[in-house]
Write a protein that holds these residues in place. Structure first.
Motif, mmCIF file in Angstrom:
data_model
loop_
_atom_site.group_PDB
_atom_site.id
_atom_site.type_symbol
_atom_site.label_atom_id
_atom_site.label_comp_id
_atom_site.label_asym_id
_atom_site.label_seq_id
_atom_site.Cartn_x
_atom_site.Cartn_y
_atom_site.Cartn_z
ATOM 1 N N ALA B 102 -57.509 13.779 2.558
ATOM 2 C CA ALA B 102 -56.137 13.982 3.045
ATOM 3 C C ALA B 102 -55.187 12.976 2.407
ATOM 4 O O ALA B 102 -54.098 13.337 1.938
ATOM 5 N N VAL B 103 -55.598 11.703 2.372
ATOM 6 C CA VAL B 103 -54.736 10.680 1.758
ATOM 7 C C VAL B 103 -54.554 10.981 0.271
ATOM 8 O O VAL B 103 -53.440 10.905 -0.269
ATOM 9 N N ALA B 104 -55.659 11.352 -0.390
ATOM 10 C CA ALA B 104 -55.574 11.644 -1.834
ATOM 11 C C ALA B 104 -54.659 12.839 -2.089
ATOM 12 O O ALA B 104 -53.817 12.806 -2.998
ATOM 13 N N LEU B 105 -54.808 13.888 -1.296
ATOM 14 C CA LEU B 105 -53.973 15.071 -1.497
ATOM 15 C C LEU B 105 -52.505 14.759 -1.203
ATOM 16 O O LEU B 105 -51.608 15.202 -1.937
ATOM 17 N N ALA B 106 -52.278 13.991 -0.153
ATOM 18 C CA ALA B 106 -50.887 13.642 0.177
ATOM 19 C C ALA B 106 -50.262 12.862 -0.968
ATOM 20 O O ALA B 106 -49.133 13.151 -1.395
ATOM 21 N N LEU B 107 -51.017 11.887 -1.492
ATOM 22 C CA LEU B 107 -50.489 11.105 -2.615
ATOM 23 C C LEU B 107 -50.276 11.991 -3.836
ATOM 24 O O LEU B 107 -49.262 11.881 -4.534
ATOM 25 N N ALA B 108 -51.238 12.890 -4.079
ATOM 26 C CA ALA B 108 -51.140 13.767 -5.255
ATOM 27 C C ALA B 108 -49.921 14.680 -5.146
ATOM 28 O O ALA B 108 -49.191 14.887 -6.127
ATOM 29 N N ILE B 109 -49.698 15.210 -3.956
ATOM 30 C CA ILE B 109 -48.564 16.132 -3.774
ATOM 31 C C ILE B 109 -47.242 15.378 -3.901
ATOM 32 O O ILE B 109 -46.358 15.764 -4.676
ATOM 33 N N ILE B 110 -47.138 14.291 -3.150
ATOM 34 C CA ILE B 110 -45.856 13.567 -3.137
ATOM 35 C C ILE B 110 -45.519 13.040 -4.534
ATOM 36 O O ILE B 110 -44.434 13.290 -5.077
#
Lengths: 530, 313
Positions: B102-110
C-alpha cells in the motif's frame, strides 16, 4: 545539443545518488585482497555498576526455530531459542566445559556406566509444578523415546532411577561420561511433566524451567522473552526482556545492529570490514569447534581405496582455502581444533600437507594416473562455492575432475546421505555436545554422514573405549589416538579448516560470550544504562 | 458490469486449479524433507517413519487432491517445521505485506502521476527531459540495489529512518510509517517510473485532442481542463501499467522484506523455500496467485469504469 544535455543530466543523477549514499567515502576497505589474521578477542564483560535492571537485549540471527518443545525440535539451531525458556541439567560454558545447572553436582560410577546427579532444590517449573527427581526421570524418559529429536543422543541410556527427591541415577550401556555434555543440550532440558501431552507447547510453551518465559512468537520472524521472577540463579539473569529477531540476509542483520534496532549478531567474512569500520560497534571473536569438511562416499569405487583418499588429502591446498575465507577458517587436519580435549596434539597442519606430486604418485600407484571424475554437493552460498572451486582446481592439478553441484542447505544431506546422488559433500561440521556423536556420524559404520559405510576396526574400538572413559583427560587420549588412526588410514572425512566466529555488538551490550561449540546462549548478558 | 465480474471470476477458477497443480508438482520435485525432520544422525528407519507421517508414502495424485480439497476450505495445512497452521501464518504475515504494498503503491501513484503530469504538460522542455531520464533510470534500477542505497543514505550515513524491522499500525502509526518509508520507496521506484512514463505519454497526447482545445476555447482554466478532461482520458493506459506493476510489486516484496527484515508474506515464502517447508510454500504461492487474480479482476473493472466501450462489449 539536446543529447549532450540529456547525457549530462544522467551523469549528474548517478553522481548525486553516489554522493547521497556515501559510495565514495572511506570504509576502511583496502581492496579485500589481503588476508585477515584470525584472532581471539573477548566481548566486553559485565560491569555491574552499569547494568540496567530494565534492560532489553536483542539478538538477530539467520535461521528461526522449529518449535519450543525440546523433544520435538527438528534442527540444532532450535536449541538457541530454547535456552532462555528451559534450563538443562548441565550447562556447557563458553570454553566447552560442563558446569552445574539444574544438576548441582554429579559423579560417574567406578565402572563408568552410571551417572548420579544431585539436583537443585526449591525451584519450580513455570506452571508451578515442582522441579524434582521424578520430573527429571519423566523428562529423560520422554527425550529418549522413539520419535524424540534427542533419542539418538540418548540411545545409550538404559535406565533412569529416582533415588530420592533430589537425586537421580542414569545408567548407560557403554559409558556415562559422554552423557554429561549431552545433557547440556536439548536432551537435558527440563519441561514440566504436566504439559508433556499438550501439543500447543510447540508454539506456546508454558512449562519451562529457565530464566525466561515466552511473551510472543512469530515463527520465522521474532521471539520475545520476559524474565521470570525469583529465578534460582539471579547472577545469570541481568535483563528484563530479550528478543531474538530472524533474518537470513547478512546485510540486513548487520544494518540492524549498526542502526540500533538489534544489539548483537554474528558476522560472516563479507560483513567483517563493514562492522569494524563503524566506530560505535564492538567486534569480538573466538575460535569454535566447527570445521569445514570434505566428505567422501566410499561406495564410489575410487574412494574406497585409501591411496585415493590420501591423494585427495595431499592435493588440497588448505592455505588457499584459509585465504578464500579471509582468515575466518584456520587450516586443520583433524576433526577438532587443538584446544579441544578430544584433539590430538600430533596432528597439526604443516607445509607438507599440500603435496600435489605425492598425490599424483599415490593415484598412479593404484592405476589412476589418468585420474577419474566425481560429483560434489555443496551449499549454494558464495563462500562454500568458492572453497569448492579451490578444491576443484587443486584436484584438477592432479588429474581428478570434480563436478560441483550447488544445492540449498536443506537438500545437502538428502543428496549425499539419503539418496546418495552425489559422491562427496562439502559443508560445515557443527559441533555437537560430545565428540562421540560426531565420530559416530562421520566415522562409524551406519553413521548418517558416512553413507558408504566406511569402517575401521581400530577406529571403532577406540570410539567404543572413548565412550566408556570416565574423565575428559582419559577420553581425550583415546580420541587423540582415534583421530591419529583416521589420519593414518585417511578416513572418508577430510577436515579442511576450523572456524572462528566473530560477533558485532553495540557499546551498550555487556556479557556476550562466544561459545566454542557454536551454541548461541546469552546467559548473563546485560545492557548498560544509557 | 456484474456480468463482466462474474465472467472473470468463473474463468479464474480453472486457472487457479492449473496453478495449484503446477505449484504442488514443482514442490514435489524438490524431494522430501524427511531426513531433515528425522532427528540427529537419523537411521533409515527414522527417515521412513517420518516419510510415512508426512504422507510421502502415498501416491502423488492422492496427496494433491487431499491438499487441494483442504485448500478450497481455507486449510493450507501445517508447517513441517514450526507446527503452525499455514493459514494462520499467512493471515499473521498479510498485514505487513499489504502495508508495504500500500505504501509503495501510494508513493508510486503520487510521485509517478505528478512527475508524468509535469512532463506531459511541458512536452519537449528540459523539465520533460529530466522527468524522462528519472523515469528511465527508475525502471532500470533493481529493487535490492535501491533498497541498499536508501539504507546507506538514510539509516547509516544519516540516521533518520530505521533500516530494519516492523511496527504494527495499531501499536504505533508513526512507527509503522517510519519503518515502511524506505522499503516502500525502494519498491515504488520502478512502478513510479512506469506510471510517470505512461502518464506523461497519455497527458501529452490528450492535450493535443480537439476536445481539449474546445474546452480551453470555452475559457476553462488549465487546471480544470487537466483535472476534468485530460486526466480521466489519460487514465486508461495508466491503470493498465499500474495493474501490471502492482503484480510485480507482490513479487518484489520477497526481496524487499528480506532486505528490511519485514515479517511479511514474501519473507515467509523465501524462508519456506529454503527450509523445504512444502505446506508453507504451497499455501503462500496459492494465496499469492489468488491475490494476483483479484488484482487483475480489479484492473478489468477499472477499464470498464474508465472506458464505457469496454463495458458495452
Amino acid at each position: 545539443m539536446n543529447h549532450r544535455r540529456t547525457g549530462l543530466l544522467a551523469i549528474s543523477l548517478v553522481a548525486c545518488l553516489a554522493l547521497a549514499t556515501g559510495c565514495g567515502s572511506d570504509s576502511g576497505n583496502t581492496g579485500g585482497s589481503s588476508e585477515r589474521e584470525a584472532s581471539t578477542s573477548d566481548c566486553p564483560p559485565v560491569d555491574d555498576a552499569k547494568v540496567d535492571p530494565e534492560g532489553h537485549f536483542t539478538w538477530i540471527y539467520s535461521v528461526g526455530n522449529t518449535g519450543f518443545d525440546p523433544a520435538t525440535i527438528t534442527t540444532n539451531n532450535s536449541q538457541m531459542y530454547l535456552y532462555p525458556i528451559y534450563d538443562s541439567l548441565v550447562h556447557v560454558d563458553a570454553a566447552g566445559e560442563p558446569q552445574p545447572m539444574l544438576a548441582s553436582d554429579w559423579e560417574i560410577s567406578e565402572d563408568g556406566l552410571s551417572l548420579e546427579m544431585d539436583l537443585i532444590s526449591g525451584w519450580t517449573y513455570h506452571d508451578g509444578t515442582p522441579f524434582d527427581a521424578e520430573s527429571v526421570k519423566a523428562n529423560l524418559d520422554r527425550h529418549r523415546a522413539q520419535g524424540s529429536w534427542n533419542a539418538n543422543a540418548l540411545s545409550d541410556v538404559a535406565e533412569v532411577t529416582v533415588n530420592d527427591a533430589a537425586t537421580v541415577t542414569i545408567t548407560t550401556q557403554s559409558g556415562a561420561a559422554p552423557l554429561v555434555p549431552i545433557l547440556a543440550g536439548s536432551a537435558g532440558m527440563m519441561m514440566s511433566p504436566a504439559v508433556f501431552d499438550d501439543p500447543s507447547q510447540e508454539l506456546n510453551p508454558t512449562g519451562g524451567s529457565g530464566a525466561f518465559t515466552l511473551a510472543s512468537y512469530q515463527p520465522g520472524a521474532s521471539v520475545h522473552y520476559e524474565a521470570v521472577d525469583n529465578y534460582w540463579d539471579p547472577d545469570a539473569l541481568k535483563v528484563k526482556e530479550m528478543t531474538y529477531l530472524i533474518s537470513g540476509d547478512d546485510n540486513a542483520r548487520l544494518n540492524s545492529v549498526l542502526t540500533g534496532q538489534s544489539d548483537t549478531t554474528f558476522l560472516r567474512a563479507s560483513m567483517y570490514e563493514a562492522a569494524q569500520a563503524d566506530p560505535a560497534a564492538v567486534v569480538c571473536e573466538a575460535p569454535s569447534l566447527s570445521a569445514y569438511n570434505f566428505t567422501l562416499n566410499v561406495d564410489k569405487a575410487e574412494f574406497d581405496k585409501p591411496e585415493v583418499r590420501e591423494a585427495i588429502d595431499y592435493a588440497i591446498d588448505r592455505q588457499s582455502i584459509a585465504a578464500v575465507t579471509n582468515g575466518f577458517c584456520a587450516p586443520g587436519v583433524q576433526m577438532y581444533p587443538d584446544f579441544y580435549f578430544a584433539a590430538s596434539d600430533n596432528l597439526t597442519p604443516s607445509d607438507e600437507d599440500y603435496n600435489p606430486e605425492k598425490a599424483k604418485e599415490l593415484l598412479a600407484s593404484v592405476g589412476l594416473e589418468e585420474g577419474f571424475s566425481f560429483s560434489l554437493v555443496v551449499i549454494n552460498l558464495a563462500l562454500y562455492q568458492q572453497i569448492a572451486e579451490v578444491i576443484q582446481a587443486n584436484l584438477a592439478a592432479v588429474g581428478i575432475t570434480m563436478e560441483i553441484l550447488p544445492v540449498d542447505i536443506s537438500k545437502l544431506a538428502d543428496d549425499f546421505s539419503v539418496n546418495q546422488s552425489a559422491d562427496a559433500q562439502m559443508s560445515e561440521q557443527k559441533a555437537e555436545q560430545d565428540p562421540s556423536i560426531q565420530v559416530e556420524s562421520y566415522l562409524l559404520e551406519g553413521g548418517f554422514m558416512n553413507p558408504g559405510g566406511w569402517s575401521n576396526d581400530e577406529v571403532a574400538d577406540l570410539a567404543e573405549q572413548a565412550r566408556t572413559g570416565k574423565t575428559n583427560d582419559e577420553r581425550g587420549e583415546l580420541y587423540a589416538e582415534l583421530f591419529e588412526k583416521v589420519d593414518e588410514v585417511t578416513g572418508p572425512n577430510i577436515t579442511l579448516c576450523h572456524l572462528t566466529t566473530p560477533f558485532v555488538l553495540n557499546d551498550q551490550t555487556m556479557g556476550v560470550e562466544i561459545y566454542a561449540d557454536a551454541s548461541r546462549q546469552f546467559r548473563g548478558v546485560a545492557k548498560a544504562t544509557s | 458490469m456484474l456480468r463482466l465480474i462474474a465472467k472473470r471470476v468463473l474463468t479464474a477458477v480453472p486457472l487457479l486449479i492449473v496453478v495449484s497443480f503446477v505449484i504442488f508438482w514443482l514442490m514435489q520435485q524438490a524431494g522430501n524433507p524427511a531426513a531433515q525432520l528425522a532427528g540427529n544422525n537419523p537411521s533409515d528407519e527414522d527417515i521412513a517413519r517420518v516419510e510415512q507421517e508426512l504422507g510421502f508414502d502415498q501416491p502423488f495424485f492422492i496427496r494433491y487432491l487431499k491438499w487441494l480439497g483442504a485448500a478450497f476450505q481455507g486449510d493450507f495445512g501445517t508447517s513441517y517445521f514450526t507446527g503452525e497452521s499455514v493459514t494462520n501464518s499467512i493471515v499473521s504475515r498479510l498485514p505487513v505485506t499489504l502495508s508495504l504494498v500500500a505504501v509503495a503503491l501510494a508513493l508510486a501513484i503520487i510521485l509517478g502521476i505528478t512527475l508524468g503530469l509535469i512532463a506531459g504538460l511541458n512536452p519537449g522542455t528540459w523539465i520533460d527531459r529530466a522527468a524522462t531520464i528519472l523515469a528511465s533510470v527508475g525502471v532500470a534500477l533493481p529493487y535490492f540495489w535501491v533498497g541498499m542505497m536508501l539504507v546507506l543514505a538514510f539509516s547509516i550515513n544519516a540516521p533518520l529512518l530505521p533500516a530494519t524491522g516492523y511496527v504494527s499500525f495499531w501499536d504505533n502509526p508513526v512507527g509503522w510509517f517510519s519503518h515502511l518509508i524506505l522499503p516502500g520507496l525502494a519498491l515504488a521506484i520502478a512502478p513510479m517510473a512506469v506510471v510517470a512514463r505512461q502518464t506523461r505519454a497519455s497527458v501529452a497526447e490528450v492535450m493535443t485532442q480537439d476536445y481539449i482545445r474546445t474546452a480551453t476555447a470555452k475559457g476553462l482554466t488549465k487546471y480544470r481542463v487537466v483535472a476534468k478532461h485530460a486526466l480521466k482520458n489519460a487514465a486508461v493506459p495508466v491503470v493498465t501499467a499500474f495493474g501490471l506493476e502492482a503484480n510485480r510489486l507482490i513479487g518484489g516484496t520477497v526481496v524487499i522484506e528480506q532486505l528490511f527484515v519485514l515479517p511479511g508474506l514474501g519473507r515467509l515464502a523465501y524462508e519456506s523455500v529454503f527450509a523445504r517447508d512444502f505446506p508453507q510454500v504451497q499455501g503462500v504461492l496459492l494465496f499469492t496467485a489468488i491475490m494476483v487474480l483479484l488484482i487483475n479482476l480489479l484492473i478489468d473493472v477499472s477499464y470498464a469504469y474508465f472506458n464505457p466501450r469496454i463495458r458495452q462489449s
